[in-house]
Design an enzyme around this catalytic site. Structure first.
Site, mmCIF file in Angstrom:
data_model
loop_
_atom_site.group_PDB
_atom_site.id
_atom_site.type_symbol
_atom_site.label_atom_id
_atom_site.label_comp_id
_atom_site.label_asym_id
_atom_site.label_seq_id
_atom_site.Cartn_x
_atom_site.Cartn_y
_atom_site.Cartn_z
ATOM 1 N N CYS A 1 -18.298 51.860 32.606
ATOM 2 C CA CYS A 1 -18.249 51.225 33.927
ATOM 3 C C CYS A 1 -16.819 51.189 34.455
ATOM 4 C CB CYS A 1 -18.836 49.817 33.848
ATOM 5 S SG CYS A 1 -18.740 48.956 35.419
ATOM 6 N N CYS B 1 -15.930 48.034 36.316
ATOM 7 C CA CYS B 1 -15.674 46.845 35.504
ATOM 8 C C CYS B 1 -14.308 46.933 34.814
ATOM 9 C CB CYS B 1 -16.710 46.702 34.378
ATOM 10 S SG CYS B 1 -18.379 47.014 34.875
ATOM 11 N N ASP B 2 -13.975 48.114 34.311
ATOM 12 C CA ASP B 2 -12.854 48.215 33.375
ATOM 13 C C ASP B 2 -11.669 49.027 33.883
ATOM 14 O OD1 ASP B 2 -14.351 46.733 31.548
ATOM 15 O OD2 ASP B 2 -15.396 48.519 30.845
#
Ligand code: NDP
Length: 314
Positions: free
Chosen positions: A138, A141-142
């Protein structure tokens, strides 16, 4: 211990666009739906950024915000949204038996499956070992953890292109590892990555090994045309190679295709089991869009309503 078993008319499993839309319709039809969110409340859109193709949002909207709106709309009409995971089902008789978090038992007259799909992984030992230590599925997300650093992303679909473009905004360089000499992504997404000077596309390339002991230090890649292997120094490794449907708990009862996508009766959301309906990505290997998921969620609620009405008339 003899806690009374809860009985519900409509039990919805999953909280993406399909599940919440089913909930909105079922609640408005007076069926008092209960919805279990699963492990990722809001579903896949909560790990995306801008949603620009959902009608009604001319300026786009952030995925998590859109899913909050879906939830609020479902709750406004009386859906009970519960945080929990359906861990087992028994569809062998009516009412259907649902187990939540391995503990609670619910009897449901109808069940709407909207469990969606999850990211696929390459299957390398180093990928598992370094997951969360530089390996991620992701970018949204990261990606932030790799600000100003060099990263790689595997895949050549719309997701990989979208995430590569996202990473290029944050990172100093993005290697895109593409196993063939062409991409599966739509033309517009391909152009977006090809015209981005921070993205280098490595064609005919596979991941041989992700390098690093406790954190990602690099990746060894293999050119599958020439057989040449080489190492690139990176600190983040992103996997964007598609998804698999979250349908394993239904496999003893529900007919599925080879990949685990639930088979529905064409033109409906009916499955092979009476009173069990499927919508969204759990049954859609073709379109996989938020708007199509929402559309089939609406269909599932209407199908459940008709099913209950027929039962009452018997
Ligand atoms: P796709 O299935 O479309 O693409 C998967 C990609 O990963 C393919 O390029 C495939 O390569 C590659 N791949 C698969 N397995 C491996 C492997 N083991 N090693 C290396 N590469 C691998 O998945 P997406 O998640 O990209 O997209 C899913 C759906 O969602 C699509 O319909 C897409 O259009 C849609 N989508 C739309 C968006 C938008 O409109 N904004 C954004 C994101 C997704 P190969 O081509 O060689 O098989």
């Amino acid at each position: 211990m003899n806690e009374a078993i809860e009985r519900v008319k409509v039990l919805i499993i999953g909280s993406g666009p399909a599940g919440y839309t089913a909930a909105i319709y079922a609640a408005r039809a007076g069926m008092s739906p209960v919805l279990y969110t699963g492990g990722q409340p809001g579903g896949q859109l909560t790990i995306t950024t801008d949603v620009e193709n959902y009608p009604g949002y001319p300026d786009g909207i952030m995925g998590p915000e859109m899913m909050e709106d879906f939830r609020k709309q479902a709750e406004r009409f009386g859906t009970q949204v519960r945080y929990g995971m359906v861990t087992a089902v028994d569809f062998s008789a009516q009412p259907h038996v649902i187990t939540v978090d391995d503990q609670k038992t619910i009897h449901a007259d109808t069940v709407i499956i909207s469990t969606g799909a999850s990211a696929k992984w390459l299957g390398l030992e180093s990928e598992t070992r370094l997951n969360g230590k530089g390996v991620s599925a992701c970018a949204v997300c990261d990606g932030f953890f790799f600000r100003g650093q060099e990263v790689a992303i595997v895949g050549a679909g719309d997701t990989a292109c979208e995430e590569a473009a996202y990473l290029a905004n944050i990172c100093s360089k993005v290697y895109m590892i593409v196993r063939r000499d062409e991409m599966r992504a739509s033309q517009i997404m391909q152009k977006r990555v090809m015209n981005n000077p921070k993205i280098e596309i490595l064609w005919n390339t596979e991941t041989d090994e992700i390098l690093g002991e406790d954190e990602v230090k690099g990746v060894r890649i293999l050119n599958n045309k020439t057989g040449e292997k080489r190492e690139i120094s990176i600190s983040g490794f992103f996997v964007a190679i598609g998804h698999q449907p979250n349908t394993a708990i239904f496999k003893d009862f529900i007919h599925m295709d080879q990949s685990g996508y639930i088979k529905t009766i064409p033109g409906s959301t009916r499955t092979n089991i009476e009173g069990v309906f499927a919508c969204g990505d759990a049954q859609d290997n073709v379109y996989r869009q938020a708007v199509t998921a929402a559309g089939t969620g609406c269909m599932a609620a209407l199908d459940a309503e008709r099913f209950l009405a027929e039962q009452e008339n018997h």
